[in-house]
Write a protein that holds these residues in place. Structure first.
Motif, PDB file in Angstrom:
ATOM      1  N   ASP A  31       0.813  -1.216   0.000  1.00  0.00           N
ATOM      2  CA  ASP A  31       0.000   0.000   0.000  1.00  0.00           C
ATOM      3  C   ASP A  31       0.847   1.267   0.000  1.00  0.00           C
ATOM      4  O   ASP A  31       0.294   2.365  -0.163  1.00  0.00           O
ATOM      5  CB  ASP A  31      -0.928  -0.001   1.213  1.00  0.00           C
ATOM      6  CG  ASP A  31      -1.998  -1.080   1.113  1.00  0.00           C
ATOM      7  OD1 ASP A  31      -2.268  -1.544  -0.013  1.00  0.00           O
ATOM      8  OD2 ASP A  31      -2.558  -1.453   2.161  1.00  0.00           O
TER       9      ASP A  31
ATOM     10  N   LEU B 159       0.193   3.394  -2.905  1.00  0.00           N
ATOM     11  CA  LEU B 159      -0.968   4.280  -2.859  1.00  0.00           C
ATOM     12  C   LEU B 159      -0.578   5.649  -2.312  1.00  0.00           C
ATOM     13  O   LEU B 159      -1.052   6.686  -2.806  1.00  0.00           O
ATOM     14  CB  LEU B 159      -2.072   3.662  -1.999  1.00  0.00           C
ATOM     15  CG  LEU B 159      -2.604   2.291  -2.412  1.00  0.00           C
ATOM     16  CD1 LEU B 159      -3.754   1.894  -1.506  1.00  0.00           C
ATOM     17  CD2 LEU B 159      -3.039   2.287  -3.855  1.00  0.00           C
TER      18      LEU B 159
ATOM     19  N   ARG C  16       1.344   7.468  -4.971  1.00  0.00           N
ATOM     20  CA  ARG C  16       0.428   7.983  -5.991  1.00  0.00           C
ATOM     21  C   ARG C  16      -0.359   9.182  -5.454  1.00  0.00           C
ATOM     22  O   ARG C  16      -0.583  10.161  -6.186  1.00  0.00           O
ATOM     23  CB  ARG C  16      -0.525   6.872  -6.423  1.00  0.00           C
ATOM     24  CG  ARG C  16      -1.522   7.268  -7.499  1.00  0.00           C
ATOM     25  CD  ARG C  16      -0.844   7.638  -8.777  1.00  0.00           C
ATOM     26  NE  ARG C  16      -1.814   7.840  -9.858  1.00  0.00           N
ATOM     27  CZ  ARG C  16      -1.641   8.686 -10.845  1.00  0.00           C
ATOM     28  NH1 ARG C  16      -0.534   9.426 -10.926  1.00  0.00           N
ATOM     29  NH2 ARG C  16      -2.553   8.817 -11.787  1.00  0.00           N
ATOM     30  N   ALA C  17      -0.768   9.113  -4.195  1.00  0.00           N
ATOM     31  CA  ALA C  17      -1.485  10.245  -3.604  1.00  0.00           C
ATOM     32  C   ALA C  17      -0.620  11.495  -3.597  1.00  0.00           C
ATOM     33  O   ALA C  17      -1.103  12.605  -3.870  1.00  0.00           O
ATOM     34  CB  ALA C  17      -1.921   9.898  -2.186  1.00  0.00           C
TER      35      ALA C  17
ATOM     36  N   TYR D 292     -11.538  -3.676  -5.213  1.00  0.00           N
ATOM     37  CA  TYR D 292     -10.093  -3.452  -5.362  1.00  0.00           C
ATOM     38  C   TYR D 292      -9.755  -3.070  -6.799  1.00  0.00           C
ATOM     39  O   TYR D 292      -8.998  -2.115  -7.040  1.00  0.00           O
ATOM     40  CB  TYR D 292      -9.350  -4.723  -4.965  1.00  0.00           C
ATOM     41  CG  TYR D 292      -7.847  -4.658  -5.084  1.00  0.00           C
ATOM     42  CD1 TYR D 292      -7.059  -4.351  -3.979  1.00  0.00           C
ATOM     43  CD2 TYR D 292      -7.209  -4.913  -6.291  1.00  0.00           C
ATOM     44  CE1 TYR D 292      -5.678  -4.304  -4.080  1.00  0.00           C
ATOM     45  CE2 TYR D 292      -5.828  -4.862  -6.404  1.00  0.00           C
ATOM     46  CZ  TYR D 292      -5.072  -4.564  -5.296  1.00  0.00           C
ATOM     47  OH  TYR D 292      -3.695  -4.506  -5.408  1.00  0.00           O
TER      48      TYR D 292
ATOM     49  N   TYR E 285      -8.107   0.487  -8.034  1.00  0.00           N
ATOM     50  CA  TYR E 285      -6.838   0.558  -8.768  1.00  0.00           C
ATOM     51  C   TYR E 285      -7.029   1.219 -10.133  1.00  0.00           C
ATOM     52  O   TYR E 285      -6.165   1.987 -10.579  1.00  0.00           O
ATOM     53  CB  TYR E 285      -6.218  -0.833  -8.889  1.00  0.00           C
ATOM     54  CG  TYR E 285      -5.200  -1.112  -7.811  1.00  0.00           C
ATOM     55  CD1 TYR E 285      -5.518  -0.897  -6.468  1.00  0.00           C
ATOM     56  CD2 TYR E 285      -3.924  -1.562  -8.108  1.00  0.00           C
ATOM     57  CE1 TYR E 285      -4.592  -1.121  -5.472  1.00  0.00           C
ATOM     58  CE2 TYR E 285      -2.979  -1.790  -7.111  1.00  0.00           C
ATOM     59  CZ  TYR E 285      -3.322  -1.569  -5.800  1.00  0.00           C
ATOM     60  OH  TYR E 285      -2.390  -1.775  -4.812  1.00  0.00           O
TER      61      TYR E 285
ATOM     62  N   PHE F 264      -7.115   4.864  -9.401  1.00  0.00           N
ATOM     63  CA  PHE F 264      -5.786   5.448  -9.214  1.00  0.00           C
ATOM     64  C   PHE F 264      -5.042   5.575 -10.546  1.00  0.00           C
ATOM     65  O   PHE F 264      -4.202   6.462 -10.716  1.00  0.00           O
ATOM     66  CB  PHE F 264      -4.969   4.608  -8.238  1.00  0.00           C
ATOM     67  CG  PHE F 264      -5.133   5.014  -6.797  1.00  0.00           C
ATOM     68  CD1 PHE F 264      -4.619   6.211  -6.339  1.00  0.00           C
ATOM     69  CD2 PHE F 264      -5.805   4.200  -5.908  1.00  0.00           C
ATOM     70  CE1 PHE F 264      -4.773   6.592  -5.012  1.00  0.00           C
ATOM     71  CE2 PHE F 264      -5.963   4.569  -4.585  1.00  0.00           C
ATOM     72  CZ  PHE F 264      -5.446   5.776  -4.130  1.00  0.00           C
TER      73      PHE F 264
ATOM     74  N   ALA G 130      -7.650  10.926  -4.605  1.00  0.00           N
ATOM     75  CA  ALA G 130      -6.877  10.039  -3.735  1.00  0.00           C
ATOM     76  C   ALA G 130      -7.609   9.796  -2.419  1.00  0.00           C
ATOM     77  O   ALA G 130      -7.689   8.653  -1.946  1.00  0.00           O
ATOM     78  CB  ALA G 130      -5.496  10.639  -3.479  1.00  0.00           C
TER      79      ALA G 130
ATOM     80  N   VAL H  87      -8.899   6.048  -1.425  1.00  0.00           N
ATOM     81  CA  VAL H  87      -8.363   5.376  -0.245  1.00  0.00           C
ATOM     82  C   VAL H  87      -9.486   4.996   0.704  1.00  0.00           C
ATOM     83  O   VAL H  87      -9.464   3.907   1.310  1.00  0.00           O
ATOM     84  CB  VAL H  87      -7.325   6.279   0.458  1.00  0.00           C
ATOM     85  CG1 VAL H  87      -6.968   5.712   1.825  1.00  0.00           C
ATOM     86  CG2 VAL H  87      -6.068   6.397  -0.400  1.00  0.00           C
TER      87      VAL H  87
ATOM     88  N   TYR I 161     -11.094   2.041  -0.676  1.00  0.00           N
ATOM     89  CA  TYR I 161     -10.138   0.934  -0.566  1.00  0.00           C
ATOM     90  C   TYR I 161     -10.276   0.223   0.778  1.00  0.00           C
ATOM     91  O   TYR I 161     -10.090  -0.998   0.858  1.00  0.00           O
ATOM     92  CB  TYR I 161      -8.730   1.487  -0.742  1.00  0.00           C
ATOM     93  CG  TYR I 161      -7.627   0.459  -0.817  1.00  0.00           C
ATOM     94  CD1 TYR I 161      -7.637  -0.536  -1.769  1.00  0.00           C
ATOM     95  CD2 TYR I 161      -6.536   0.518   0.059  1.00  0.00           C
ATOM     96  CE1 TYR I 161      -6.605  -1.461  -1.847  1.00  0.00           C
ATOM     97  CE2 TYR I 161      -5.508  -0.392  -0.017  1.00  0.00           C
ATOM     98  CZ  TYR I 161      -5.550  -1.388  -0.964  1.00  0.00           C
ATOM     99  OH  TYR I 161      -4.525  -2.299  -1.033  1.00  0.00           O
TER     100      TYR I 161
ATOM    101  N   PHE J 213      -1.048   0.326 -11.956  1.00  0.00           N
ATOM    102  CA  PHE J 213      -2.346   0.161 -11.306  1.00  0.00           C
ATOM    103  C   PHE J 213      -3.312  -0.609 -12.204  1.00  0.00           C
ATOM    104  O   PHE J 213      -4.143  -1.390 -11.715  1.00  0.00           O
ATOM    105  CB  PHE J 213      -2.923   1.525 -10.936  1.00  0.00           C
ATOM    106  CG  PHE J 213      -2.337   2.107  -9.686  1.00  0.00           C
ATOM    107  CD1 PHE J 213      -2.722   1.650  -8.445  1.00  0.00           C
ATOM    108  CD2 PHE J 213      -1.392   3.114  -9.752  1.00  0.00           C
ATOM    109  CE1 PHE J 213      -2.182   2.179  -7.281  1.00  0.00           C
ATOM    110  CE2 PHE J 213      -0.842   3.657  -8.599  1.00  0.00           C
ATOM    111  CZ  PHE J 213      -1.232   3.184  -7.355  1.00  0.00           C
TER     112      PHE J 213
END
Length: 309
Positions: free
Chosen positions: A143, A146, A149-150, A198, A202, A205, A214, A218, A221, A280
């Motif tokens: 993770d 993530l 990416r955020a 999921y 993805y 993202f 984001a 999340v 998620y 992703f």
């Protein structure tokens, strides 16, 4: 020194490996089959809640109360000792039934190790389930990507711990209801729904372009964890039956552990060479493939996923 830290960390992971399978088998033994999903969901909820509270307490001790790092580690040992004491003093294993007698019966005279016999007696559908779990795990990278990416999407660095804490809060609040849902509608539909979420996250993202994307992704998620962590473990118990339960959980955790490392390496390589969108997208594709395979897998003969009247 760094080698000491490495040795301690490796020892900690060995401890996690030793306790995970017996803990899950104990949970499965301690509740009615129609409540397994809720029981495993409750365990996961407690685990995630502890992660949030422990992190907050650690930061408070370091930043607000002026403790040094060594003192924080000494204090962190206290709940660990308390947990061991509770297990020793208050937790009782349910009777194992005929499982031990079956392994020690005169018919078991082939000379093969008991663990090998138990593994061989696990149903074929269980091994199919593990193969599907491995497919999903290969797309389930760490993770930390993530958070990376955020940050790319514009979430400020000081807010990354907040978005991480939000994820754990969602996990904690939703895990028990998610596990209970699997008791009502079945394990497999619940896991398929979780893996599908999921894949959607993805894909989100992969195409996201703003900081609020984001935050939203999340939060969603966290629901994926709620629909999968408890039901996946309950499904292991449903497949294995009473006698083989500990071995089955051992295989389950082994497969997840073996798949996790190459998953993150592969994700990182694709990210570097083709960009985050491709990485992703790959994770989403593997999740969808696993969901389709799970939907086609025969249900376990002992499937007690639906709540009894």
């Amino acid at each position: 020194s760094p080698p000491q830290v490495l040795a301690i960390r490796l020892t900690d992971r060995v401890g996690k490996g030793l306790r995970g399978s017996p803990r899950d088998a104990l949970i499965a033994d301690s509740v009615h089959p129609s409540d397994r999903g809720r029981a495993f969901g409750f365990q996961r909820a407690g685990d995630h809640a502890g992660a949030v509270v422990g992190a907050i307490v650690g930061v408070a001790l370091l930043q607000w109360w002026g403790f040094d790092m060594r003192t924080v580690f000494w204090l962190a040992a206290i709940p660990g000792v308390m947990a061991v004491a509770v297990v020793l003093l208050f937790v009782r294993e349910p009777p194992a039934g005929a499982s031990k007698e079956a392994l020690a019966s005169p018919g078991n005279s082939s000379g093969a190790p008991a663990a090998a016999l138990v593994s061989a007696s696990l149903p074929r559908s269980f091994w199919g389930y593990l193969a599907i779990v491995l497919i999903f795990t290969l797309g389930n990278s760490t993770d930390a990507f993530l958070l990376l990416r955020a940050q790319q999407l514009g979430v400020p660095l000081p807010l990354l711990p907040i978005i991480w804490a939000m994820l754990h809060v969602v996990k904690s609040l939703a895990s028990t209801p998610g596990g209970a849902l699997s008791d009502r509608i079945g394990r497999m539909p619940t896991v398929v729904a979780g893996w599908s979420i999921y894949a959607v996250v993805y894909l989100g993202f992969a195409v996201a372009s703003a900081p609020w994307h984001a935050w939203m992704l999340v939060a969603v998620y966290g629901v994926f964890f709620a629909l999968t962590e408890g039901p996946e473990r309950a499904l292991v118990a449903d497949f294995a039956g009473e006698r083989n339960r500990g071995t089955a959980f051992g295989w389950f955790h082994l497969v997840v552990g073996l798949g996790a490392f190459p998953a993150s390496v592969l994700f990182g390589v694709v990210w570097d060479r083709l960009g985050p969108g491709a990485a992703f997208g790959m994770g989403a594709a593997l999740a969808l493939a696993a969901a389709v395979a799970m939907a086609a897998l025969p249900r376990p003969s002992r499937d007690s996923a639906r709540r009894l009247p």
